[in-house]
Motif scaffolding. Structure first.
Motif, PDB file in Angstrom:
ATOM      1  N   TYR A 241     -41.017  99.857 -48.176  1.00  0.00           N
ATOM      2  CA  TYR A 241     -40.718 101.231 -47.774  1.00  0.00           C
ATOM      3  C   TYR A 241     -40.746 101.373 -46.251  1.00  0.00           C
ATOM      4  O   TYR A 241     -39.823 101.925 -45.645  1.00  0.00           O
ATOM      5  CB  TYR A 241     -41.725 102.182 -48.408  1.00  0.00           C
ATOM      6  CG  TYR A 241     -41.571 103.623 -47.978  1.00  0.00           C
ATOM      7  CD1 TYR A 241     -40.642 104.453 -48.594  1.00  0.00           C
ATOM      8  CD2 TYR A 241     -42.349 104.156 -46.949  1.00  0.00           C
ATOM      9  CE1 TYR A 241     -40.491 105.788 -48.201  1.00  0.00           C
ATOM     10  CE2 TYR A 241     -42.204 105.477 -46.545  1.00  0.00           C
ATOM     11  CZ  TYR A 241     -41.280 106.289 -47.176  1.00  0.00           C
ATOM     12  OH  TYR A 241     -41.127 107.589 -46.781  1.00  0.00           O
ATOM     13  N   CYS A 242     -41.813 100.887 -45.622  1.00  0.00           N
ATOM     14  CA  CYS A 242     -41.951 101.041 -44.166  1.00  0.00           C
ATOM     15  C   CYS A 242     -40.938 100.189 -43.409  1.00  0.00           C
ATOM     16  O   CYS A 242     -40.423 100.604 -42.362  1.00  0.00           O
ATOM     17  CB  CYS A 242     -43.373 100.703 -43.733  1.00  0.00           C
ATOM     18  SG  CYS A 242     -44.611 101.925 -44.242  1.00  0.00           S
ATOM     19  N   LEU A 243     -40.632  99.013 -43.932  1.00  0.00           N
ATOM     20  CA  LEU A 243     -39.639  98.165 -43.268  1.00  0.00           C
ATOM     21  C   LEU A 243     -38.252  98.787 -43.367  1.00  0.00           C
ATOM     22  O   LEU A 243     -37.496  98.803 -42.387  1.00  0.00           O
ATOM     23  CB  LEU A 243     -39.642  96.772 -43.907  1.00  0.00           C
ATOM     24  CG  LEU A 243     -38.730  95.715 -43.284  1.00  0.00           C
ATOM     25  CD1 LEU A 243     -38.961  95.593 -41.787  1.00  0.00           C
ATOM     26  CD2 LEU A 243     -38.946  94.366 -43.973  1.00  0.00           C
ATOM     27  N   GLU A 244     -37.922  99.351 -44.523  1.00  0.00           N
ATOM     28  CA  GLU A 244     -36.633 100.012 -44.683  1.00  0.00           C
ATOM     29  C   GLU A 244     -36.517 101.222 -43.755  1.00  0.00           C
ATOM     30  O   GLU A 244     -35.480 101.450 -43.124  1.00  0.00           O
ATOM     31  CB  GLU A 244     -36.459 100.441 -46.141  1.00  0.00           C
ATOM     32  CG  GLU A 244     -35.095 101.043 -46.431  1.00  0.00           C
ATOM     33  CD  GLU A 244     -34.927 101.404 -47.892  1.00  0.00           C
ATOM     34  OE1 GLU A 244     -33.775 101.544 -48.328  1.00  0.00           O
ATOM     35  OE2 GLU A 244     -35.936 101.563 -48.595  1.00  0.00           O
TER      36      GLU A 244
ATOM     37  N   ASN B  99     -48.672 106.166 -43.279  1.00  0.00           N
ATOM     38  CA  ASN B  99     -48.370 106.224 -41.853  1.00  0.00           C
ATOM     39  C   ASN B  99     -47.617 104.949 -41.465  1.00  0.00           C
ATOM     40  O   ASN B  99     -48.215 103.984 -40.991  1.00  0.00           O
ATOM     41  CB  ASN B  99     -49.668 106.366 -41.054  1.00  0.00           C
ATOM     42  CG  ASN B  99     -49.420 106.387 -39.551  1.00  0.00           C
ATOM     43  OD1 ASN B  99     -48.276 106.386 -39.084  1.00  0.00           O
ATOM     44  ND2 ASN B  99     -50.493 106.390 -38.783  1.00  0.00           N
ATOM     45  N   CYS B 100     -46.294 104.946 -41.686  1.00  0.00           N
ATOM     46  CA  CYS B 100     -45.514 103.736 -41.430  1.00  0.00           C
ATOM     47  C   CYS B 100     -45.558 103.320 -39.963  1.00  0.00           C
ATOM     48  O   CYS B 100     -45.589 102.137 -39.638  1.00  0.00           O
ATOM     49  CB  CYS B 100     -44.071 103.932 -41.881  1.00  0.00           C
ATOM     50  SG  CYS B 100     -43.836 103.803 -43.670  1.00  0.00           S
ATOM     51  N   SER B 101     -45.543 104.297 -39.074  1.00  0.00           N
ATOM     52  CA  SER B 101     -45.597 103.988 -37.650  1.00  0.00           C
ATOM     53  C   SER B 101     -46.874 103.216 -37.318  1.00  0.00           C
ATOM     54  O   SER B 101     -46.856 102.213 -36.609  1.00  0.00           O
ATOM     55  CB  SER B 101     -45.528 105.275 -36.830  1.00  0.00           C
ATOM     56  OG  SER B 101     -45.627 105.000 -35.460  1.00  0.00           O
ATOM     57  N   GLY B 102     -48.000 103.691 -37.863  1.00  0.00           N
ATOM     58  CA  GLY B 102     -49.273 103.001 -37.647  1.00  0.00           C
ATOM     59  C   GLY B 102     -49.278 101.626 -38.289  1.00  0.00           C
ATOM     60  O   GLY B 102     -49.782 100.652 -37.707  1.00  0.00           O
ATOM     61  N   ILE B 103     -48.729 101.507 -39.487  1.00  0.00           N
ATOM     62  CA  ILE B 103     -48.676 100.218 -40.187  1.00  0.00           C
ATOM     63  C   ILE B 103     -47.887  99.200 -39.391  1.00  0.00           C
ATOM     64  O   ILE B 103     -48.303  98.050 -39.225  1.00  0.00           O
ATOM     65  CB  ILE B 103     -48.075 100.416 -41.598  1.00  0.00           C
ATOM     66  CG1 ILE B 103     -49.072 101.144 -42.505  1.00  0.00           C
ATOM     67  CG2 ILE B 103     -47.680  99.085 -42.222  1.00  0.00           C
ATOM     68  CD1 ILE B 103     -48.512 101.585 -43.834  1.00  0.00           C
ATOM     69  N   LEU B 104     -46.738  99.603 -38.873  1.00  0.00           N
ATOM     70  CA  LEU B 104     -45.897  98.693 -38.099  1.00  0.00           C
ATOM     71  C   LEU B 104     -46.560  98.263 -36.795  1.00  0.00           C
ATOM     72  O   LEU B 104     -46.255  97.194 -36.253  1.00  0.00           O
ATOM     73  CB  LEU B 104     -44.551  99.351 -37.810  1.00  0.00           C
ATOM     74  CG  LEU B 104     -43.640  99.523 -39.038  1.00  0.00           C
ATOM     75  CD1 LEU B 104     -42.549 100.539 -38.759  1.00  0.00           C
ATOM     76  CD2 LEU B 104     -43.026  98.197 -39.440  1.00  0.00           C
ATOM     77  N   GLN B 105     -47.473  99.097 -36.285  1.00  0.00           N
ATOM     78  CA  GLN B 105     -48.204  98.745 -35.063  1.00  0.00           C
ATOM     79  C   GLN B 105     -49.485  97.975 -35.366  1.00  0.00           C
ATOM     80  O   GLN B 105     -50.214  97.596 -34.457  1.00  0.00           O
ATOM     81  CB  GLN B 105     -48.536 100.017 -34.284  1.00  0.00           C
ATOM     82  CG  GLN B 105     -47.310 100.729 -33.723  1.00  0.00           C
ATOM     83  CD  GLN B 105     -47.636 102.080 -33.133  1.00  0.00           C
ATOM     84  OE1 GLN B 105     -48.766 102.321 -32.705  1.00  0.00           O
ATOM     85  NE2 GLN B 105     -46.659 102.983 -33.112  1.00  0.00           N
ATOM     86  N   GLY B 106     -49.769  97.762 -36.648  1.00  0.00           N
ATOM     87  CA  GLY B 106     -50.963  97.021 -37.032  1.00  0.00           C
ATOM     88  C   GLY B 106     -52.231  97.847 -36.989  1.00  0.00           C
ATOM     89  O   GLY B 106     -53.334  97.287 -36.917  1.00  0.00           O
ATOM     90  N   ASP B 107     -52.114  99.176 -37.065  1.00  0.00           N
ATOM     91  CA  ASP B 107     -53.277 100.053 -37.026  1.00  0.00           C
ATOM     92  C   ASP B 107     -54.149  99.831 -38.265  1.00  0.00           C
ATOM     93  O   ASP B 107     -53.680  99.944 -39.405  1.00  0.00           O
ATOM     94  CB  ASP B 107     -52.828 101.511 -36.969  1.00  0.00           C
ATOM     95  CG  ASP B 107     -53.995 102.481 -36.924  1.00  0.00           C
ATOM     96  OD1 ASP B 107     -54.616 102.596 -35.856  1.00  0.00           O
ATOM     97  OD2 ASP B 107     -54.289 103.091 -37.972  1.00  0.00           O
ATOM     98  N   VAL B 108     -55.414  99.524 -38.059  1.00  0.00           N
ATOM     99  CA  VAL B 108     -56.330  99.169 -39.146  1.00  0.00           C
ATOM    100  C   VAL B 108     -56.513 100.324 -40.120  1.00  0.00           C
ATOM    101  O   VAL B 108     -56.489 100.134 -41.343  1.00  0.00           O
ATOM    102  CB  VAL B 108     -57.697  98.720 -38.575  1.00  0.00           C
ATOM    103  CG1 VAL B 108     -58.691  98.467 -39.714  1.00  0.00           C
ATOM    104  CG2 VAL B 108     -57.524  97.463 -37.727  1.00  0.00           C
ATOM    105  N   GLU B 109     -56.687 101.531 -39.609  1.00  0.00           N
ATOM    106  CA  GLU B 109     -56.910 102.685 -40.489  1.00  0.00           C
ATOM    107  C   GLU B 109     -55.696 102.959 -41.365  1.00  0.00           C
ATOM    108  O   GLU B 109     -55.827 103.233 -42.566  1.00  0.00           O
ATOM    109  CB  GLU B 109     -57.234 103.923 -39.642  1.00  0.00           C
ATOM    110  CG  GLU B 109     -57.594 105.148 -40.486  1.00  0.00           C
ATOM    111  CD  GLU B 109     -57.970 106.350 -39.643  1.00  0.00           C
ATOM    112  OE1 GLU B 109     -58.042 107.462 -40.198  1.00  0.00           O
ATOM    113  OE2 GLU B 109     -58.193 106.186 -38.424  1.00  0.00           O
ATOM    114  N   ALA B 110     -54.505 102.881 -40.780  1.00  0.00           N
ATOM    115  CA  ALA B 110     -53.277 103.106 -41.540  1.00  0.00           C
ATOM    116  C   ALA B 110     -53.114 102.054 -42.631  1.00  0.00           C
ATOM    117  O   ALA B 110     -52.684 102.355 -43.754  1.00  0.00           O
ATOM    118  CB  ALA B 110     -52.072 103.092 -40.609  1.00  0.00           C
TER     119      ALA B 110
END
Length: 427
Positions: free
Chosen positions: A412-415, A57-68
């Protein structure tokens, strides 16, 4: 449309003119359906939907979502995952035998996305010694046809690395291997020389580019090419790189002669002579964002030539040479050597680096940046996915260090994030 035109009983020459004009409008790069629609089809906002990372879940990762972030961490610790994402060097040699298919499959951007970007071409030097996969992802993330890319592969690199990178470069008219390669020894002059070789090559091959940016294989961009161009325009011909007073703990690097012994730098008991022209030696880093005029001075200014000759037996000259040149009066884009003009790596836009001794917990007033979510190599954070939320809020153009072996999801998520931004700007 043709049927409608025939019903108007127009002369044949006028009929053909109408058809050609209509086709020109539809296919013109400047037309609404031209540039944008073709980009959407050939340069989609996802990197590789079939890749192992796409389950994150790149969107969650970029938002700092703990579960993602937890899900991503669990994925990256599995041996099977790393085996699936690994691409052998030989695969690039085979893939680039059909360059058109390689660029299409890897989703390279093969046309300028805007006139604004086309009007300010950039020149890149990329120094590499291993990890072709990381290099190729870096190149893909910064590639545009109006820019130039000089690649320096260490003379000691594995034959498979050199062959793979050479094969990749051969698919692009504006990507080339440097004409002279060096055997790079850590903290020695050879690291500077590798960039100098690319500087000279880039300077001589084209007079069009406006700014020079040097990279290594473990860098990755934090900005789109359009954002980079706009930030460079805002410099008004100036440069952006770390340049500040030399810490007392590093002064031995420039006051004592160092030599290469068994492929490592060793300090001798011989004292260095003072620097030429009484130049104040400043502290900085290997990375810079500098104007074409700055590069011209590096290649031709007698003061700089004397400084470089003097620096060849120092320790890690890349961490003071560019910083010192940036403060030499008369160098294009330079600042006066007075300490009031000092520039830290945090304030410069060249590179975002997390140094272990400057990290700290959230809320710590002494910490320069939050704790590393990856691992440390030589006191530098090799980023993990958990660093992205903080990272994309920074003003720097590039960040160091990334490693697909440490955390491929971070790349991957940054790209993916950068590609979506670039497409949004086009629309």
């Amino acid at each position: 449309m043709l049927k409608v035109l025939k019903q108007l009983h127009l002369p044949l020459w006028l009929l053909l003119s109408c058809v050609l004009a209509t086709l020109w409008v539809l296919l013109s790069p400047e037309a609404g359906l031209g540039r944008v629609s073709r980009l959407t089809n050939s340069w989609s906002d996802s990197t590789e939907d079939s890749s192992p990372e796409h389950v994150c879940n790149c969107s969650g990762i970029l938002q700092g979502d703990v579960e993602a972030l937890e899900q991503a961490k669990l994925l990256t610790i599995t041996k099977e995952f790393h085996q699936r994402i690994h691409i052998p060097d030989e695969s690039y040699v085979r893939a680039t035998q059909d360059c058109r298919n390689f660029k299409l499959k890897r989703k390279y951007n093969t046309q300028p996305l805007s006139e604004e970007e086309e009007d300010l071409p950039l020149a890149y030097s990329i120094v590499v010694h291993q990890k072709v996969q990381s290099f190729e992802r870096l190149l893909r993330s910064i590639y545009t046809p109006q820019n130039l890319y000089c690649i320096h592969v260490d003379k000691q690199a594995a034959a498979s690395v050199t062959a793979a990178i050479s094969a990749i470069a051969s698919c692009f008219p504006n990507v080339f291997m440097v004409s002279r390669r060096e055997e790079v020894v850590y903290a020695s002059w050879s690291r500077v020389q590798a960039d100098l070789n690319c500087m000279a090559h880039l300077y001589n091959v084209s007079s069009q580019w406006k700014y020079f940016i040097n990279l290594c294989g473990q860098d990755f961009p934090l900005k789109t090419n359009l954002e980079t161009v706009r930030m460079l325009r805002s410099l008004w011909g100036g440069n952006s790189l770390e340049s500040e007073q030399m810490p007392s703990g590093k002064k031995h690097r420039v006051t004592v002669v160092h030599k290469i012994v068994n492929r490592a730098m060793e300090k001798t008991k011989e004292a260095k002579t003072p620097p030429p022209f009484n130049l104040p030696i400043l502290s900085g880093s290997a990375y810079m964002v500098v104007s074409r005029g700055f590069i011209h001075s590096v290649l031709t200014d007698s003061r700089i030539q004397a400084l470089m000759d003097w620096a060849k037996d120092t320790y890690s000259p890349d961490e003071f040479l560019w910083a010192t040149i940036q403060r030499i009066p008369g160098v294009p884009g330079s600042n006066w050597p007075n300490s009031k003009y000092d520039m830290s790596d945090v304030n410069a836009i060249a590179r975002l680096v997390k140094w272990e001794h400057h990290e700290g917990s959230q809320g710590s007033l002494q910490a320069v940046y939050p704790l590393c979510h990856g691992r440390h190599v030589r006191s530098v954070c090799v980023y993990g996915a958990g660093d992205l939320h903080w990272m994309i809020q920074q003003h720097h153009l590039f960040a160091n260090k990334f490693d697909t072996d440490t955390d491929p999801i971070a790349i991957y998520c940054l790209e993916k994030y950068l590609r979506q931004k670039a497409l949004a700007d086009v629309h």
